[in-house]
Motif scaffolding. Structure first.
Motif, PDB file in Angstrom:
ATOM      1  N   ILE A  19      52.169  14.615 110.830  1.00 50.58           N
ATOM      2  CA  ILE A  19      51.259  14.549 111.909  1.00 50.58           C
ATOM      3  C   ILE A  19      50.014  15.252 111.941  1.00 50.58           C
ATOM      4  O   ILE A  19      50.103  16.714 111.517  1.00 50.58           O
ATOM      5  N   LYS A  64      40.326  16.750 112.328  1.00 51.41           N
ATOM      6  CA  LYS A  64      41.686  16.244 112.284  1.00 51.41           C
ATOM      7  C   LYS A  64      42.637  17.467 111.534  1.00 51.41           C
ATOM      8  O   LYS A  64      42.149  17.669 110.152  1.00 51.41           O
ATOM      9  N   LEU A 115      56.514   9.663 120.021  1.00 50.02           N
ATOM     10  CA  LEU A 115      55.069   8.958 120.256  1.00 50.02           C
ATOM     11  C   LEU A 115      55.055   7.836 119.249  1.00 50.02           C
ATOM     12  O   LEU A 115      54.237   6.894 119.046  1.00 50.02           O
ATOM     13  N   ASN A 116      55.645   8.172 117.874  1.00 50.27           N
ATOM     14  CA  ASN A 116      55.523   7.543 116.784  1.00 50.27           C
ATOM     15  C   ASN A 116      53.998   7.068 116.454  1.00 50.27           C
ATOM     16  O   ASN A 116      53.707   6.042 115.957  1.00 50.27           O
ATOM     17  N   ARG A 117      53.314   8.163 116.220  1.00 48.07           N
ATOM     18  CA  ARG A 117      51.872   8.212 115.967  1.00 48.07           C
ATOM     19  C   ARG A 117      51.809   9.102 114.702  1.00 48.07           C
ATOM     20  O   ARG A 117      52.299  10.334 114.771  1.00 48.07           O
ATOM     21  N   ASP A 118      50.794   9.038 114.035  1.00 47.53           N
ATOM     22  CA  ASP A 118      50.637  10.066 113.051  1.00 47.53           C
ATOM     23  C   ASP A 118      49.467  10.865 113.299  1.00 47.53           C
ATOM     24  O   ASP A 118      49.327  11.902 112.764  1.00 47.53           O
ATOM     25  N   THR A 119      48.630  10.595 114.567  1.00 44.39           N
ATOM     26  CA  THR A 119      47.530  11.573 115.074  1.00 44.39           C
ATOM     27  C   THR A 119      47.833  11.699 116.423  1.00 44.39           C
ATOM     28  O   THR A 119      48.282  10.807 117.403  1.00 44.39           O
ATOM     29  N   VAL A 120      47.708  12.853 116.977  1.00 40.98           N
ATOM     30  CA  VAL A 120      47.897  13.114 118.511  1.00 40.98           C
ATOM     31  C   VAL A 120      46.462  13.822 118.796  1.00 40.98           C
ATOM     32  O   VAL A 120      46.288  15.097 118.138  1.00 40.98           O
ATOM     33  N   ASP A 170      46.954  15.518 124.881  1.00 41.35           N
ATOM     34  CA  ASP A 170      48.400  15.058 124.763  1.00 41.35           C
ATOM     35  C   ASP A 170      49.383  15.886 124.509  1.00 41.35           C
ATOM     36  O   ASP A 170      50.309  16.034 125.213  1.00 41.35           O
TER      37      ASP A 170
END
Length: 120
Positions: A17, A26, A80-85, A89
């Motif tokens: 993540i 990032k 959240l099932n995302r690779d970036t946050v 958030d």
């Protein structure tokens, strides 16, 4: 898969993540930064009790508030099932989880993060 040991008690498997910082960078998610921010917020908020409920305020204790809250933050981020946050958030998730177990620390965390944003 990246495996993290959290609070000495649970293991979570997370995909890598990344966090999108305010300046657009990032960077890899770093659980220690959340724990440190919670501890600093409690310290700056002059929350000087040794324990808040059954949680030790020292983040280095296995039953530390920062460790316990961070466990839930990581679960929420994973869900959240995302690779970036986005960093905002993450902050919102931290505040939500702090308010569930230690509202005074949640308020101090929000004030600490607001102060940090002003300093930037």
């Amino acid at each position: 898969m990246k495996v993290l040991q959290i609070g000495g008690n649970i293991m979570l498997k997370l995909n890598e993540i990344f966090v999108i910082k305010r300046d657009g960078r990032k960077v890899p998610f770093d659980i220690k930064l959340i724990q440190q921010a919670i501890f600093k917020a409690a310290y700056r908020g002059k929350i000087d009790e040794k324990f808040i409920g059954s949680y030790h305020i020292d983040p280095f204790k296995s039953n530390g508030l920062a460790n316990r809250v961070t466990e839930h933050v990581v679960i929420d981020i994973q869900n959240l099932n995302r690779d970036t946050v986005e960093i905002d958030d993450i902050q919102n998730i931290v505040v939500k989880n702090l308010n569930l177990v230690a509202p005074r620390v949640g308020k101090a965390y929000l004030a600490y993060k607001t102060e940090q944003n002003i300093l930037r």
